[in-house]
Motif scaffolding. Structure first.
Motif, mmCIF file in Angstrom:
data_model
loop_
_atom_site.group_PDB
_atom_site.id
_atom_site.type_symbol
_atom_site.label_atom_id
_atom_site.label_comp_id
_atom_site.label_asym_id
_atom_site.label_seq_id
_atom_site.Cartn_x
_atom_site.Cartn_y
_atom_site.Cartn_z
ATOM 1 N N LYS A 4 0.845 -1.196 0.000
ATOM 2 C CA LYS A 4 0.000 0.000 0.000
ATOM 3 C C LYS A 4 0.884 1.252 0.000
ATOM 4 C CE LYS A 4 -3.755 -2.488 0.359
ATOM 5 N NZ LYS A 4 -4.645 -2.691 -0.800
ATOM 6 N N ARG A 5 0.409 2.278 -0.682
ATOM 7 C CA ARG A 5 1.195 3.506 -0.824
ATOM 8 C C ARG A 5 0.575 4.658 -0.036
ATOM 9 N NH1 ARG A 5 0.414 4.462 -6.730
ATOM 10 N NH2 ARG A 5 -1.260 2.945 -6.459
ATOM 11 N N ILE A 7 0.564 8.748 0.006
ATOM 12 C CA ILE A 7 0.874 9.802 -0.965
ATOM 13 C C ILE A 7 0.411 11.172 -0.454
ATOM 14 C CG2 ILE A 7 0.540 10.573 -3.350
ATOM 15 C CD1 ILE A 7 -0.189 7.671 -4.082
ATOM 16 N N ASP A 40 9.656 13.704 0.457
ATOM 17 C CA ASP A 40 10.572 12.711 -0.115
ATOM 18 C C ASP A 40 11.463 12.147 0.995
ATOM 19 O OD1 ASP A 40 12.162 11.155 -1.733
ATOM 20 O OD2 ASP A 40 12.924 12.783 -2.961
ATOM 21 N N GLY A 43 9.744 9.705 3.573
ATOM 22 C CA GLY A 43 9.360 8.356 3.180
ATOM 23 C C GLY A 43 8.063 8.238 2.403
ATOM 24 N N ASP A 45 5.698 7.562 -0.639
ATOM 25 C CA ASP A 45 5.898 6.632 -1.752
ATOM 26 C C ASP A 45 5.803 7.340 -3.094
ATOM 27 O OD1 ASP A 45 6.133 4.143 -0.224
ATOM 28 O OD2 ASP A 45 4.077 4.606 0.372
ATOM 29 N N GLU A 46 4.956 8.329 -3.146
ATOM 30 C CA GLU A 46 4.776 9.134 -4.353
ATOM 31 C C GLU A 46 4.336 10.522 -3.915
ATOM 32 O OE1 GLU A 46 2.335 7.430 -7.437
ATOM 33 O OE2 GLU A 46 2.992 5.396 -6.996
ATOM 34 N N ILE A 75 11.113 10.337 -5.750
ATOM 35 C CA ILE A 75 9.937 9.466 -5.795
ATOM 36 C C ILE A 75 9.052 9.808 -7.003
ATOM 37 C CG2 ILE A 75 9.840 8.945 -3.331
ATOM 38 C CD1 ILE A 75 7.915 11.299 -2.974
ATOM 39 N N ALA A 223 -3.956 2.917 -2.488
ATOM 40 C CA ALA A 223 -3.114 3.984 -1.941
ATOM 41 C C ALA A 223 -3.997 4.971 -1.191
ATOM 42 C CB ALA A 223 -2.347 4.697 -3.055
ATOM 43 N N LYS A 241 2.823 4.747 8.401
ATOM 44 C CA LYS A 241 3.422 3.471 7.989
ATOM 45 C C LYS A 241 3.701 2.554 9.184
ATOM 46 C CE LYS A 241 5.348 4.661 3.515
ATOM 47 N NZ LYS A 241 6.504 4.542 2.618
ATOM 48 N N VAL A 251 3.581 -2.215 3.636
ATOM 49 C CA VAL A 251 3.893 -0.887 3.100
ATOM 50 C C VAL A 251 5.371 -0.885 2.705
ATOM 51 C CG1 VAL A 251 2.146 0.404 4.363
ATOM 52 C CG2 VAL A 251 4.357 -0.016 5.438
ATOM 53 N N ARG A 252 5.755 0.114 1.938
ATOM 54 C CA ARG A 252 7.133 0.191 1.459
ATOM 55 C C ARG A 252 8.051 0.751 2.522
ATOM 56 N NH1 ARG A 252 5.726 2.546 -4.609
ATOM 57 N NH2 ARG A 252 4.465 0.767 -5.233
#
Length: 252
Positions: A4-5, A7, A40, A43, A45-46, A75, A223, A241, A251-252
Motif C-alpha cells: 500500500k502507498r 501519498i 521525499d 518516506g 511513496d509518491e 519518488i 493507496a 506506515k 507498506v514500502r
C-alpha cells in the motif's frame, strides 16, 4: 498483493500550496518545492501535485514549478491541472513529471485518456475523479472545474469508462469528506475499487492514523492520499506506515 502507498498531495494555487474544506476556504500551507523535498525525505511513496486553479482560469499548469519540484525529489511524481492536450502531457513529462493527472479535460474530451495512454503508456495516465453523493440518485456524481461544476455523470460508470479508455490509475476524491478529517469515504472508495482492476488512490477525509488502515481494509484502496494532516504536521508519513505495519499491512 502490492504494498500500500502513502501519498501526500500538493494543491497549488498561485505558486503556493493551499488546503481547504470541501474544496472551499483555502488557506496557505507553504512552498511546493520545499514541501515536496520534505515528503521525499520522510518516506512518501509518491507525490501528487495539482494546480487547482488552472482549469478554472483556462491556463496551462505551471511548468517551472513542476521542474523545480522534480529536481528536489526521487519518488514518482504525478502532475495535474490545466492539461487538455497530449502536448501538455509531453511538456510536463519533460519537466520531470512521472505521471499525468487529468480530470476536467477527460470529462470534456474522453479521447484524451486514450490518446495519452497510447502515446505514453497507461501507467502514465491517472484520471482524477471528484465525486459527491447525489441523494436523488443514491450514488455519486462527478464534478469538474475544481469541484465547481456538476456533470450529471455517475462516478462508478465514469470510472469504468476511463479504465476501458486506458487509464492506469484512478485518483478518487470524495468531495463530501475533503478536508473534514472525519475519515475517508469508505462506501465510495469500496464501490469504485471493487468495480475496477486498476489501482485506486483514495483521497479526502484523512484525520487519524487509523483512517489509512480502514481505507485499505474496508475501502479496498491501493493507496491513501492526504494533504491537511501532513502539511500542518498533525502526523507524519512514518506515523502512518508504522501503524499499518503493526496491523499487518504491507507498506514500502
Amino acid at each position: 498483493m502490492l504494498a500500500k502507498r502513502i501519498i501526500p498531495c500538493l494543491d497549488v494555487k498561485d505558486g503556493r500550496v493551499v488546503k481547504g474544506v470541501n474544496f472551499v476556504n483555502l488557506r496557505d500551507a507553504g512552498d511546493p518545492v520545499e514541501l515536496a523535498a520534505t515528503y521525499d525525505k520522510e518516506g512518501a511513496d509518491e507525490l501528487v501535485f495539482l494546480d487547482i486553479s488552472a482549469s478554472i482560469e483556462g491556463r496551462a499548469t505551471m511548468v517551472e514549478v513542476v521542474k523545480r519540484t522534480a529536481g528536489e525529489i526521487t519518488i514518482p511524481f504525478t502532475v495535474g491541472g490545466g492539461i487538455s492536450h497530449v502536448d501538455d502531457m509531453k511538456r510536463l513529462l519533460r519537466a520531470g513529471a512521472d505521471k499525468i493527472g487529468i480530470n476536467t479535460a477527460a470529462v470534456i474530451n474522453p479521447s484524451l485518456v486514450k490518446d495519452g495512454s497510447r502515446k505514453f503508456g497507461s501507467q502514465c495516465i491517472v484520471v482524477a475523479i471528484d465525486a459527491k453523493f447525489n441523494p436523488e440518485w443514491g450514488e455519486w456524481e462527478v464534478y469538474t472545474h475544481g469541484g465547481r461544476k456538476a456533470t450529471g455523470t455517475r462516478a462508478l460508470a465514469w470510472a469504468k469508462e476511463v479504465e476501458q479508455l486506458g487509464a492506469g490509475e484512478i485518483l478518487l476524491t470524495s468531495m463530501d469528506a475533503d478536508g473534514t478529517k472525519d475519515g475517508f469515504d469508505l462506501k465510495l472508495t469500496r464501490a469504485v475499487s471493487e468495480s475496477l482492476s486498476i489501482p485506486v488512490i483514495a483521497s479526502g477525509g484523512a484525520g487519524r492514523v487509523e483512517d489509512f488502515y480502514k481505507v485499505f481494509q474496508d475501502g479496498r484502496a491501493d493507496a491513501g492520499l492526504a494533504a491537511t494532516i501532513f502539511h500542518y504536521k498533525e502526523m507524519t508519513i512514518r506515523d502512518v506506515k508504522d501503524d499499518l505495519r503493526q496491523r499487518g499491512v504491507e507498506v514500502r
